[in-house]
Design a protein around this motif. Sequence first.
Motif, PDB file in Angstrom:
ATOM      1  N   TRP A 121      53.072 -43.218  93.346  1.00 52.81           N
ATOM      2  CA  TRP A 121      54.646 -42.862  92.877  1.00 52.81           C
ATOM      3  C   TRP A 121      55.694 -42.184  93.302  1.00 52.81           C
ATOM      4  CZ3 TRP A 121      55.523 -43.005  86.610  1.00 52.81           C
ATOM      5  CH2 TRP A 121      54.878 -41.817  86.610  1.00 52.81           C
ATOM      6  N   GLU A 122      55.940 -41.377  93.919  1.00 52.71           N
ATOM      7  CA  GLU A 122      56.736 -40.415  93.919  1.00 52.71           C
ATOM      8  C   GLU A 122      57.152 -40.302  95.222  1.00 52.71           C
ATOM      9  OE1 GLU A 122      55.321 -36.512  94.053  1.00 52.71           O
ATOM     10  OE2 GLU A 122      54.646 -36.385  91.937  1.00 52.71           O
ATOM     11  N   ARG A 123      56.425 -42.034  96.658  1.00 61.16           N
ATOM     12  CA  ARG A 123      57.061 -42.153  97.445  1.00 61.16           C
ATOM     13  C   ARG A 123      57.669 -43.581  97.620  1.00 61.16           C
ATOM     14  NH1 ARG A 123      52.267 -43.393 100.782  1.00 61.16           N
ATOM     15  NH2 ARG A 123      51.052 -43.079  99.733  1.00 61.16           N
ATOM     16  N   PHE A 124      57.626 -44.405  96.070  1.00 64.61           N
ATOM     17  CA  PHE A 124      59.087 -45.147  96.412  1.00 64.61           C
ATOM     18  C   PHE A 124      59.747 -45.078  95.775  1.00 64.61           C
ATOM     19  CE2 PHE A 124      54.403 -46.460  93.659  1.00 64.61           C
ATOM     20  CZ  PHE A 124      54.607 -48.276  94.589  1.00 64.61           C
ATOM     21  N   PRO A 169      65.372 -51.655  96.482  1.00 61.42           N
ATOM     22  CA  PRO A 169      65.176 -50.986  97.352  1.00 61.42           C
ATOM     23  C   PRO A 169      63.613 -50.392  97.734  1.00 61.42           C
ATOM     24  CG  PRO A 169      65.362 -49.830  94.769  1.00 61.42           C
ATOM     25  CD  PRO A 169      65.528 -51.645  94.856  1.00 61.42           C
ATOM     26  N   PHE A 170      63.987 -51.125  99.005  1.00 62.37           N
ATOM     27  CA  PHE A 170      62.350 -51.067  99.766  1.00 62.37           C
ATOM     28  C   PHE A 170      61.951 -49.939 100.883  1.00 62.37           C
ATOM     29  CE2 PHE A 170      60.666 -54.918 100.816  1.00 62.37           C
ATOM     30  CZ  PHE A 170      60.197 -55.416  99.629  1.00 62.37           C
ATOM     31  N   HIS A 171      63.784 -49.040 101.326  1.00 62.70           N
ATOM     32  CA  HIS A 171      63.378 -48.059 102.043  1.00 62.70           C
ATOM     33  C   HIS A 171      63.481 -46.604 101.189  1.00 62.70           C
ATOM     34  CE1 HIS A 171      62.407 -50.890 105.331  1.00 62.70           C
ATOM     35  NE2 HIS A 171      61.228 -51.010 104.757  1.00 62.70           N
ATOM     36  N   LEU A 503      54.311 -48.063 100.379  1.00 61.24           N
ATOM     37  CA  LEU A 503      53.610 -47.337 100.245  1.00 61.24           C
ATOM     38  C   LEU A 503      53.166 -47.525 100.893  1.00 61.24           C
ATOM     39  CD1 LEU A 503      51.736 -46.523  96.787  1.00 61.24           C
ATOM     40  CD2 LEU A 503      53.865 -45.141  97.630  1.00 61.24           C
ATOM     41  N   LYS A 504      52.911 -48.366 102.606  1.00 61.25           N
ATOM     42  CA  LYS A 504      52.810 -47.835 103.813  1.00 61.25           C
ATOM     43  C   LYS A 504      53.310 -47.139 104.580  1.00 61.25           C
ATOM     44  CE  LYS A 504      49.974 -52.356 103.064  1.00 61.25           C
ATOM     45  NZ  LYS A 504      49.645 -53.449 103.595  1.00 61.25           N
ATOM     46  N   PRO A 505      52.983 -46.794 106.066  1.00 62.51           N
ATOM     47  CA  PRO A 505      53.683 -46.399 106.823  1.00 62.51           C
ATOM     48  C   PRO A 505      54.685 -46.705 107.547  1.00 62.51           C
ATOM     49  CG  PRO A 505      51.231 -46.271 107.959  1.00 62.51           C
ATOM     50  CD  PRO A 505      51.343 -46.771 106.066  1.00 62.51           C
TER      51      PRO A 505
END
Length: 510
Positions: A121-124, A169-171, A503-505
């Motif tokens: 979740w920290e990468r969302f 928000p996606f990125h 979360l994918k690259p």
Amino acid sequence: MNLTPDQLQQLKQKGISQEKVQQQIDTFTKGIPFVNLKAAATVGEGILRFTENEEQDLVHFFDTEAQNKALLKFVPASGAASRMFKACFNFLEAFDPEQENLEAYLDRSGDTAMKAFFDGWERFPFYGTIQDKLAAKNLSPDQNAQAFVAEMLLENGLDFGQLPKGLLPFHQYKTESVTPFEEHLKEAVHYSASKGQASVHFTISPQHQSGFEAEERSASKKIGEQTNTKFQIGYSFQKPSTDTLAVNMDNTPFQNPDGSLLFRPGGHGALIENLNEQDADIVFIKNIDNVMVDGKSDAMARSKKILAAHLLLLQQKAFDYATLLEKGENADLETLIRFITDELNVCLPDGFKVWGKSNQLEFIGKMLNRPIRVCGMVKNEGEPGGGPFWIEKENGQVSLQIIESAQIDSSNAGQYAILQNATHFNPVDLVCGIRNHKGEKYDLMQFVDHEQGFITEKTKAGKSLKALELPGLWNGAMAFWNTIFVEVPLLTFNPVKTVNDLLKPAHQAD
């Protein structure tokens, strides 16, 4: 079919004729037959694979030609994000931090989707925004987990559960988070801009128009200044006239408690009418959720140029041949036959070889005068959805089509075997030519196969009903187009079907 005055007025307001309603009832009564798969399209048998040198030549050709073409990017963007968060909604109902801790819940429930959610979740891109809002509440870790999901989804928070995907928000970049809407504008600069201008059309839901327009004001100004590009952005809604009647299980019209008829949206196949209102030399079609972060999009843009260049080369030949036939000038019959069969994938009807020459030329002319679509296909990695197949109609006509699994009779061993042997998958990556050799736009409604819809069972207020979906935009709605499939890299396909896909690259900036 006897309708009340109020029901007739309802039809009038929606722009739906009684004849159309009767046709839909007839469709429910007769049913929609499964397609008859003849074979899966494979490389060399319906799918093209270009060499590295061929790809370089195509990219160069597109870069040269594009500056003299009217380009348009068409983005279906009306879908709500609610299905992205199905696991999260279930979590809110099932998890009580006052009764057990998060680790125990995940272990007990076997909820792998939410375990992956919290592991990453920290990468969302919205992680920091939500945690900042929760910081002052002095929550325990377990309470924080539940509050995070509630803040993300619910109306008194960010309300992601009700927003369209295009506005989420996606990125996350160093200083900002970015929506798919903005990413599509960036993409347009790379492959669908001409002479410093880029046209992008989004199909949206009316209730979200103000949100898209607000995002446009911000994103188009920012990207425009960064890239020296002027954007022409348009919007359209799925038309009420494309809604379809719902019926009871006995195929009589389903009525609401107030006596009105129940209509349902006709699915993305209704968007052929939206597309029919657009006009350009080349139209790129791509779903709103299939984007990637900056720095990883070069291969995607290159792939789009390859598809578009191949389309332009085919068009040049088709236009030249169509002009010759129209003028009544001599055209080599064998050359024409090779072109429509080898390059446009047209299958000649039975008995064609013994037809008179005038009838043969008439058929060839009809095949030349159709819209063209060049569709990217990725290697099948087990994703659900449609794929490229050769299908055979009852009249023996064979054609190349994108077919969904729901259109196939999986209980038929032979049909199931063809489905299982499919090597490629449809990522919704289309480049379309919608003008004829005179520069006139085709009426795309003339090229729809209305028999390729879907009938599904639903419920309303506890009552069972049958619903009708129109032929899909890239399925039956384009069934009578000239269709070419080209293998494209898997990395160009990055849909966000669940929130964990973020979360994918492809959706993580370096």
